[in-house]
Motif scaffolding. Structure first.
Motif, PDB file in Angstrom:
ATOM      1  N   GLU A   1     -11.529  -9.638   1.585  1.00 31.44           N
ATOM      2  CA  GLU A   1     -12.153 -10.282   0.603  1.00 31.44           C
ATOM      3  C   GLU A   1     -13.041 -11.409   1.048  1.00 31.44           C
ATOM      4  O   GLU A   1     -14.136 -11.525   0.497  1.00 31.44           O
ATOM      5  N   CYS A   2     -12.263 -12.443   1.363  1.00 30.44           N
ATOM      6  CA  CYS A   2     -12.872 -13.791   1.834  1.00 30.44           C
ATOM      7  C   CYS A   2     -14.162 -13.541   2.681  1.00 30.44           C
ATOM      8  O   CYS A   2     -14.940 -14.161   2.781  1.00 30.44           O
ATOM      9  N   ILE A   3     -13.586 -12.835   3.781  1.00 33.96           N
ATOM     10  CA  ILE A   3     -14.837 -12.516   4.910  1.00 33.96           C
ATOM     11  C   ILE A   3     -15.816 -11.712   4.313  1.00 33.96           C
ATOM     12  O   ILE A   3     -16.979 -12.236   4.587  1.00 33.96           O
ATOM     13  N   ASN A   4     -15.676 -10.783   3.505  1.00 31.84           N
ATOM     14  CA  ASN A   4     -16.847 -10.099   2.850  1.00 31.84           C
ATOM     15  C   ASN A   4     -17.627 -11.137   2.068  1.00 31.84           C
ATOM     16  O   ASN A   4     -18.963 -11.111   2.220  1.00 31.84           O
ATOM     17  N   ASN A   5     -17.064 -12.083   1.395  1.00 34.33           N
ATOM     18  CA  ASN A   5     -17.774 -13.063   0.375  1.00 34.33           C
ATOM     19  C   ASN A   5     -18.328 -14.044   1.313  1.00 34.33           C
ATOM     20  O   ASN A   5     -19.725 -14.440   1.015  1.00 34.33           O
ATOM     21  N   LEU A   6     -17.996 -14.663   2.411  1.00 32.38           N
ATOM     22  CA  LEU A   6     -18.728 -15.464   3.365  1.00 32.38           C
ATOM     23  C   LEU A   6     -19.552 -14.599   3.989  1.00 32.38           C
ATOM     24  O   LEU A   6     -20.678 -15.322   4.170  1.00 32.38           O
ATOM     25  N   SER A   7     -19.623 -13.535   4.462  1.00 35.00           N
ATOM     26  CA  SER A   7     -20.830 -12.859   5.008  1.00 35.00           C
ATOM     27  C   SER A   7     -21.819 -12.505   4.058  1.00 35.00           C
ATOM     28  O   SER A   7     -22.830 -12.801   4.622  1.00 35.00           O
ATOM     29  N   LEU A   8     -21.619 -12.343   2.840  1.00 33.79           N
ATOM     30  CA  LEU A   8     -22.690 -12.354   1.757  1.00 33.79           C
ATOM     31  C   LEU A   8     -23.365 -13.646   1.661  1.00 33.79           C
ATOM     32  O   LEU A   8     -24.549 -13.764   1.506  1.00 33.79           O
ATOM     33  N   CYS A   9     -22.402 -14.659   1.557  1.00 36.37           N
ATOM     34  CA  CYS A   9     -22.984 -16.093   1.344  1.00 36.37           C
ATOM     35  C   CYS A   9     -23.969 -16.319   2.633  1.00 36.37           C
ATOM     36  O   CYS A   9     -25.227 -16.890   2.793  1.00 36.37           O
ATOM     37  N   LEU A  10     -23.544 -15.891   3.784  1.00 36.17           N
ATOM     38  CA  LEU A  10     -24.235 -16.111   5.161  1.00 36.17           C
ATOM     39  C   LEU A  10     -25.629 -15.130   5.169  1.00 36.17           C
ATOM     40  O   LEU A  10     -26.460 -15.916   5.414  1.00 36.17           O
ATOM     41  N   LEU A  11     -25.421 -14.166   4.668  1.00 39.52           N
ATOM     42  CA  LEU A  11     -26.604 -13.207   4.536  1.00 39.52           C
ATOM     43  C   LEU A  11     -27.615 -13.948   3.743  1.00 39.52           C
ATOM     44  O   LEU A  11     -28.725 -14.305   4.011  1.00 39.52           O
ATOM     45  N   TYR A  12     -27.215 -14.426   2.481  1.00 39.63           N
ATOM     46  CA  TYR A  12     -28.239 -15.102   1.396  1.00 39.63           C
ATOM     47  C   TYR A  12     -28.747 -16.416   2.019  1.00 39.63           C
ATOM     48  O   TYR A  12     -29.641 -17.209   1.677  1.00 39.63           O
ATOM     49  N   SER A  13     -28.013 -16.749   3.166  1.00 41.03           N
ATOM     50  CA  SER A  13     -28.377 -18.133   3.696  1.00 41.03           C
ATOM     51  C   SER A  13     -29.259 -18.009   5.000  1.00 41.03           C
ATOM     52  O   SER A  13     -29.602 -18.915   5.595  1.00 41.03           O
ATOM     53  N   GLY A  14     -29.700 -16.965   5.065  1.00 41.30           N
ATOM     54  CA  GLY A  14     -30.601 -16.365   6.287  1.00 41.30           C
ATOM     55  C   GLY A  14     -29.777 -16.248   7.643  1.00 41.30           C
ATOM     56  O   GLY A  14     -30.462 -16.519   8.499  1.00 41.30           O
ATOM     57  N   LYS A  15     -28.521 -16.158   7.638  1.00 44.50           N
ATOM     58  CA  LYS A  15     -27.686 -16.321   8.836  1.00 44.50           C
ATOM     59  C   LYS A  15     -26.861 -14.831   9.016  1.00 44.50           C
ATOM     60  O   LYS A  15     -25.889 -14.695   9.006  1.00 44.50           O
ATOM     61  N   MET A  16     -27.884 -13.715   8.927  1.00 45.30           N
ATOM     62  CA  MET A  16     -27.218 -12.449   9.152  1.00 45.30           C
ATOM     63  C   MET A  16     -26.399 -12.073  10.299  1.00 45.30           C
ATOM     64  O   MET A  16     -25.398 -11.499  10.007  1.00 45.30           O
ATOM     65  N   ARG A  17     -26.871 -12.615  11.284  1.00 47.60           N
ATOM     66  CA  ARG A  17     -26.160 -12.169  12.537  1.00 47.60           C
ATOM     67  C   ARG A  17     -24.855 -12.836  12.511  1.00 47.60           C
ATOM     68  O   ARG A  17     -23.830 -12.442  13.099  1.00 47.60           O
ATOM     69  N   GLU A  18     -24.793 -14.011  12.170  1.00 48.95           N
ATOM     70  CA  GLU A  18     -23.425 -14.707  11.911  1.00 48.95           C
ATOM     71  C   GLU A  18     -22.460 -14.323  11.106  1.00 48.95           C
ATOM     72  O   GLU A  18     -21.252 -13.818  11.212  1.00 48.95           O
ATOM     73  N   ALA A  19     -23.106 -13.379   9.989  1.00 49.27           N
ATOM     74  CA  ALA A  19     -22.445 -12.525   8.879  1.00 49.27           C
ATOM     75  C   ALA A  19     -21.823 -11.397   9.769  1.00 49.27           C
ATOM     76  O   ALA A  19     -20.728 -11.034   9.550  1.00 49.27           O
ATOM     77  N   VAL A  20     -22.638 -10.706  10.672  1.00 43.19           N
ATOM     78  CA  VAL A  20     -22.119  -9.566  11.192  1.00 43.19           C
ATOM     79  C   VAL A  20     -20.920  -9.993  12.236  1.00 43.19           C
ATOM     80  O   VAL A  20     -19.968  -9.382  12.440  1.00 43.19           O
TER      81      VAL A  20
END
Length: 113
Positions: free
Chosen positions: A31-50
């Motif tokens: 859940e934490c990594i899912n939420n972190l990835s969503l935050c990264l996506l909204y911050s324009g850091k999609m590759r980092e989210a992946v």
């Protein structure tokens, strides 16, 4: 102004893990990594989210490759890859699930249709 941290709660400055210390309870890690990835996506850091999601799955697919994780990661693949590359990455993730006998992950989670 620095506010002293309570003994029950660490200071935000002490939290260097993307799971904010919740990794002590592995049930919260996904859940934490899912939420972190969503935050990264909204911050324009999609590759980092992946990368965050894939690294967690590599760490222990049986523990961390859940239906929600597969669905969200495949959504990120769709947002960040062309059609052929996207399909290739989704099928690779599906093979990992099959290899580790993760039968509780439905085929719809891989969004291959």
């Amino acid at each position: 102004m620095d506010v002293p941290s309570s003994p029950a709660y660490p200071s935000w400055k002490d939290l260097d893990s993307p799971t904010l210390g919740f990794d002590a309870d592995s049930s919260l890690t996904v859940e934490c990594i899912n939420n972190l990835s969503l935050c990264l996506l909204y911050s324009g850091k999609m590759r980092e989210a992946v990368r965050e999601m894939e690294s967690l799955i590599r760490k222990d697919p049986c523990e961390y490759l859940t239906e929600g994780m597969a669905f969200n990661l495949c959504t990120l693949y769709e947002l960040g890859s062309d059609g052929e590359e996207c399909t290739k990455r989704k099928k690779r993730l599906q093979r990992v699930a099959k290899r580790f006998f993760l039968h509780d992950i439905g085929v719809e989670s891989f969004r291959l249709n």
